[in-house]
Write a protein that holds these residues in place. Structure first.
Motif, PDB file in Angstrom:
ATOM      1  N   SER A 183     -35.850 -20.209 -24.755  1.00  0.00           N
ATOM      2  CA  SER A 183     -36.710 -19.582 -23.690  1.00  0.00           C
ATOM      3  C   SER A 183     -36.384 -20.550 -22.600  1.00  0.00           C
ATOM      4  CB  SER A 183     -38.209 -19.553 -24.246  1.00  0.00           C
ATOM      5  OG  SER A 183     -38.131 -18.896 -25.373  1.00  0.00           O
ATOM      6  N   GLN A 184     -36.709 -19.862 -21.402  1.00  0.00           N
ATOM      7  CA  GLN A 184     -36.552 -20.963 -20.124  1.00  0.00           C
ATOM      8  C   GLN A 184     -37.905 -20.763 -19.633  1.00  0.00           C
ATOM      9  OE1 GLN A 184     -33.424 -22.173 -18.947  1.00  0.00           O
ATOM     10  NE2 GLN A 184     -33.005 -21.169 -21.044  1.00  0.00           N
ATOM     11  N   THR A 185     -38.460 -21.925 -19.035  1.00  0.00           N
ATOM     12  CA  THR A 185     -39.407 -22.307 -18.322  1.00  0.00           C
ATOM     13  C   THR A 185     -39.564 -21.641 -16.940  1.00  0.00           C
ATOM     14  OG1 THR A 185     -38.787 -24.593 -17.718  1.00  0.00           O
ATOM     15  CG2 THR A 185     -40.136 -24.435 -19.829  1.00  0.00           C
ATOM     16  N   THR A 186     -38.526 -21.379 -16.117  1.00  0.00           N
ATOM     17  CA  THR A 186     -38.580 -21.066 -14.820  1.00  0.00           C
ATOM     18  C   THR A 186     -38.630 -19.352 -15.056  1.00  0.00           C
ATOM     19  OG1 THR A 186     -36.887 -22.452 -14.335  1.00  0.00           O
ATOM     20  CG2 THR A 186     -37.042 -20.817 -12.914  1.00  0.00           C
ATOM     21  N   PRO A 187     -39.824 -19.187 -14.332  1.00  0.00           N
ATOM     22  CA  PRO A 187     -39.929 -17.644 -14.530  1.00  0.00           C
ATOM     23  C   PRO A 187     -38.782 -16.789 -13.803  1.00  0.00           C
ATOM     24  CG  PRO A 187     -41.999 -18.674 -13.419  1.00  0.00           C
ATOM     25  CD  PRO A 187     -40.860 -19.893 -13.617  1.00  0.00           C
ATOM     26  N   ILE A 188     -38.606 -15.516 -13.927  1.00  0.00           N
ATOM     27  CA  ILE A 188     -37.484 -15.023 -13.611  1.00  0.00           C
ATOM     28  C   ILE A 188     -37.522 -14.483 -12.041  1.00  0.00           C
ATOM     29  CG2 ILE A 188     -38.527 -12.544 -13.688  1.00  0.00           C
ATOM     30  CD1 ILE A 188     -35.977 -11.444 -14.865  1.00  0.00           C
ATOM     31  N   LEU A 189     -38.643 -14.470 -11.482  1.00  0.00           N
ATOM     32  CA  LEU A 189     -38.812 -14.523 -10.131  1.00  0.00           C
ATOM     33  C   LEU A 189     -38.252 -15.574  -9.472  1.00  0.00           C
ATOM     34  CD1 LEU A 189     -40.068 -12.627  -8.114  1.00  0.00           C
ATOM     35  CD2 LEU A 189     -42.428 -13.910  -8.216  1.00  0.00           C
ATOM     36  N   GLN A 190     -38.082 -16.759 -10.164  1.00  0.00           N
ATOM     37  CA  GLN A 190     -37.599 -18.165  -9.531  1.00  0.00           C
ATOM     38  C   GLN A 190     -36.093 -18.525  -9.886  1.00  0.00           C
ATOM     39  OE1 GLN A 190     -40.489 -21.201  -9.999  1.00  0.00           O
ATOM     40  NE2 GLN A 190     -42.175 -19.964  -9.637  1.00  0.00           N
ATOM     41  N   HIS A 191     -35.613 -17.499 -10.764  1.00  0.00           N
ATOM     42  CA  HIS A 191     -34.261 -17.852 -11.488  1.00  0.00           C
ATOM     43  C   HIS A 191     -33.105 -18.112 -10.743  1.00  0.00           C
ATOM     44  CE1 HIS A 191     -33.270 -13.659 -11.105  1.00  0.00           C
ATOM     45  NE2 HIS A 191     -31.942 -13.875 -11.330  1.00  0.00           N
ATOM     46  N   GLN A 192     -33.172 -17.483  -9.514  1.00  0.00           N
ATOM     47  CA  GLN A 192     -31.943 -17.200  -8.673  1.00  0.00           C
ATOM     48  C   GLN A 192     -31.452 -17.954  -7.596  1.00  0.00           C
ATOM     49  OE1 GLN A 192     -28.792 -16.131  -9.231  1.00  0.00           O
ATOM     50  NE2 GLN A 192     -29.452 -13.933  -9.227  1.00  0.00           N
ATOM     51  N   ALA A 193     -30.281 -18.878  -8.040  1.00  0.00           N
ATOM     52  CA  ALA A 193     -29.657 -19.688  -6.765  1.00  0.00           C
ATOM     53  C   ALA A 193     -28.876 -18.607  -6.022  1.00  0.00           C
ATOM     54  CB  ALA A 193     -28.963 -20.872  -7.755  1.00  0.00           C
ATOM     55  N   THR A 194     -28.391 -19.413  -4.886  1.00  0.00           N
ATOM     56  CA  THR A 194     -27.670 -18.259  -4.033  1.00  0.00           C
ATOM     57  C   THR A 194     -26.354 -18.252  -4.651  1.00  0.00           C
ATOM     58  OG1 THR A 194     -28.561 -19.687  -2.077  1.00  0.00           O
ATOM     59  CG2 THR A 194     -26.472 -18.490  -1.897  1.00  0.00           C
ATOM     60  N   PRO A 195     -26.085 -16.876  -4.770  1.00  0.00           N
ATOM     61  CA  PRO A 195     -24.998 -16.191  -5.505  1.00  0.00           C
ATOM     62  C   PRO A 195     -23.751 -16.308  -4.580  1.00  0.00           C
ATOM     63  CG  PRO A 195     -26.332 -14.402  -4.761  1.00  0.00           C
ATOM     64  CD  PRO A 195     -27.062 -15.734  -4.412  1.00  0.00           C
ATOM     65  N   GLU A 196     -22.447 -15.992  -5.401  1.00  0.00           N
ATOM     66  CA  GLU A 196     -21.405 -15.667  -4.428  1.00  0.00           C
ATOM     67  C   GLU A 196     -21.356 -14.320  -4.272  1.00  0.00           C
ATOM     68  OE1 GLU A 196     -18.084 -18.579  -6.552  1.00  0.00           O
ATOM     69  OE2 GLU A 196     -18.020 -16.312  -7.271  1.00  0.00           O
ATOM     70  N   PHE A 197     -20.542 -14.122  -3.158  1.00  0.00           N
ATOM     71  CA  PHE A 197     -20.232 -12.816  -2.547  1.00  0.00           C
ATOM     72  C   PHE A 197     -18.817 -12.557  -2.237  1.00  0.00           C
ATOM     73  CE2 PHE A 197     -24.711 -13.489  -1.489  1.00  0.00           C
ATOM     74  CZ  PHE A 197     -25.227 -12.203  -1.994  1.00  0.00           C
ATOM     75  N   HIS A 198     -18.267 -11.491  -2.619  1.00  0.00           N
ATOM     76  CA  HIS A 198     -16.805 -11.217  -2.454  1.00  0.00           C
ATOM     77  C   HIS A 198     -16.914  -9.708  -1.978  1.00  0.00           C
ATOM     78  CE1 HIS A 198     -15.017 -15.060  -4.235  1.00  0.00           C
ATOM     79  NE2 HIS A 198     -16.222 -14.842  -5.029  1.00  0.00           N
ATOM     80  N   TYR A 199     -17.028  -9.362  -0.633  1.00  0.00           N
ATOM     81  CA  TYR A 199     -17.186  -8.179  -0.203  1.00  0.00           C
ATOM     82  C   TYR A 199     -16.031  -7.422  -0.095  1.00  0.00           C
ATOM     83  CZ  TYR A 199     -21.304 -10.728   1.904  1.00  0.00           C
ATOM     84  OH  TYR A 199     -22.497 -11.215   1.881  1.00  0.00           O
ATOM     85  N   SER A 200     -16.225  -6.074  -0.539  1.00  0.00           N
ATOM     86  CA  SER A 200     -15.249  -4.969  -0.378  1.00  0.00           C
ATOM     87  C   SER A 200     -15.080  -4.928   1.104  1.00  0.00           C
ATOM     88  CB  SER A 200     -15.666  -3.691  -1.159  1.00  0.00           C
ATOM     89  OG  SER A 200     -15.676  -3.875  -2.619  1.00  0.00           O
ATOM     90  N   ALA A 201     -13.942  -4.308   1.357  1.00  0.00           N
ATOM     91  CA  ALA A 201     -13.658  -3.860   2.853  1.00  0.00           C
ATOM     92  C   ALA A 201     -14.685  -2.674   3.568  1.00  0.00           C
ATOM     93  CB  ALA A 201     -12.259  -3.386   3.107  1.00  0.00           C
ATOM     94  N   HIS A 202     -15.080  -1.751   2.352  1.00  0.00           N
ATOM     95  CA  HIS A 202     -15.838  -0.575   2.693  1.00  0.00           C
ATOM     96  C   HIS A 202     -16.899  -0.537   1.869  1.00  0.00           C
ATOM     97  CE1 HIS A 202     -12.548   0.638   5.050  1.00  0.00           C
ATOM     98  NE2 HIS A 202     -11.708   0.576   4.428  1.00  0.00           N
ATOM     99  N   ILE A 203     -18.362  -0.537   2.518  1.00  0.00           N
ATOM    100  CA  ILE A 203     -19.408  -0.480   1.727  1.00  0.00           C
ATOM    101  C   ILE A 203     -20.349   0.451   2.210  1.00  0.00           C
ATOM    102  CG2 ILE A 203     -21.470  -1.980   0.999  1.00  0.00           C
ATOM    103  CD1 ILE A 203     -19.458  -4.578   1.360  1.00  0.00           C
ATOM    104  N   ASP A 204     -20.828   1.291   1.220  1.00  0.00           N
ATOM    105  CA  ASP A 204     -21.848   2.353   1.670  1.00  0.00           C
ATOM    106  C   ASP A 204     -23.049   1.698   2.116  1.00  0.00           C
ATOM    107  OD1 ASP A 204     -23.843   4.393   1.834  1.00  0.00           O
ATOM    108  OD2 ASP A 204     -22.838   5.446   0.000  1.00  0.00           O
ATOM    109  N   PRO A 205     -23.580   2.247   3.276  1.00  0.00           N
ATOM    110  CA  PRO A 205     -24.693   1.410   4.092  1.00  0.00           C
ATOM    111  C   PRO A 205     -25.706   1.259   3.138  1.00  0.00           C
ATOM    112  CG  PRO A 205     -23.474   2.762   5.549  1.00  0.00           C
ATOM    113  CD  PRO A 205     -22.867   3.013   4.341  1.00  0.00           C
TER     114      PRO A 205
END
Length: 242
Positions: free
Chosen positions: A191-213
């Motif tokens: 079990s993790q003591t960090t709540p799910i609301l606080q779980h996220q560090a800055t993720p990576e992004f590898h954008y596609s060329a065309h993204i639906d708005p």
């Protein structure tokens, strides 16, 4: 290759693939590295990254531990981005497109199999049966997966399942019962003591060329969902062996 088993519709998964989000699971990539430190991984350890996404974890395993890694993902966009990562970094990681519910791989291949926020999007019994088949005797399985702290009201459950594409919202005991039924042993819950609301560090992004708005709003919708249901939505790290 065998026919890919279709995954259910999920605008959230569409967002992840088009934006090429790495480390989207609870705890992010830092938690992944922390978990892996507790495993006996060395050069030559055979590992399957089930639902590898853009290949962030698979690349780390190959570059840090010199493990023999295969990554699998059902999404062709994720697969292409994972292959590009391996080519760019000159890593000998094999990336294949397929469903963890049924893979064209022989049984007993792997010392370790990982799944990070994967099983909630597939047929859990089928996927876990396949993971069990692919593990060597004594092999290890580690899963970082969504868990609900309590069964929500029906309308809440439907809202969550519709947005993410989940087929069910298991409590901790549901996961344990399923793992036991498949045949896994030495099941441990971290079990993790960090709540799910606080779980996220800055993720990576590898954008596609065309993204639906419309996909630009999905990340905000995701965080709104987590905030709205933070007392219900949670996660667990499960580890077990064959």
């Amino acid at each position: 290759m065998e026919k890919v088993v279709p995954i259910r519709d999920s605008i959230y998964l569409d967002f992840l693939s088009k934006f090429g989000v790495g480390g989207a699971h609870p705890g992010g990539f830092e938690l992944t590295k922390e978990i892996l430190q507790g495993e006996r991984i060395h050069a030559g350890t055979r590992i399957l990254d089930a639902g590898c996404g853009t290949g962030q974890t698979a690349a780390y395993l190959a570059s840090t531990y010199e493990a023999r890694v295969i990554g699998v993902d059902i999404n062709p966009i994720m697969v292409e981005k994972a292959k590009q990562r391996m080519e760019k970094n000159n890593l000998p990681v094999k990336i294949i497109q397929g469903s963890i519910e049924k893979l064209p791989l022989k049984g007993g291949m792997f010392d370790l199999i990982l799944s990070e926020s994967v099983l909630s999007f597939v047929n859990k019994p089928r996927a876990l049966q396949e993971i069990y088949r692919l593990l060597k005797p004594g092999g290890r399985f580690i899963a970082n997966e969504l868990t609900v702290n309590k069964k929500p009201e029906e309308w809440v459950e439907n809202e969550i399942k519709t947005f993410y594409g989940f087929d069910s919202l298991p409590v901790e005991r549901d996961w344990i019962s399923l793992l036991e039924r498949i045949g896994f042993k030495n099941i441990k819950i971290h079990s993790q003591t960090t709540p799910i609301l606080q779980h996220q560090a800055t993720p990576e992004f590898h954008y596609s060329a065309h993204i639906d708005p419309k996909l630009y709003a999905v990340m905000n919708q995701h965080f709104q969902m987590i905030a709205k249901y933070h007392e219900i939505l949670d996660y667990r790290i499960f580890s077990c062996s064959k």
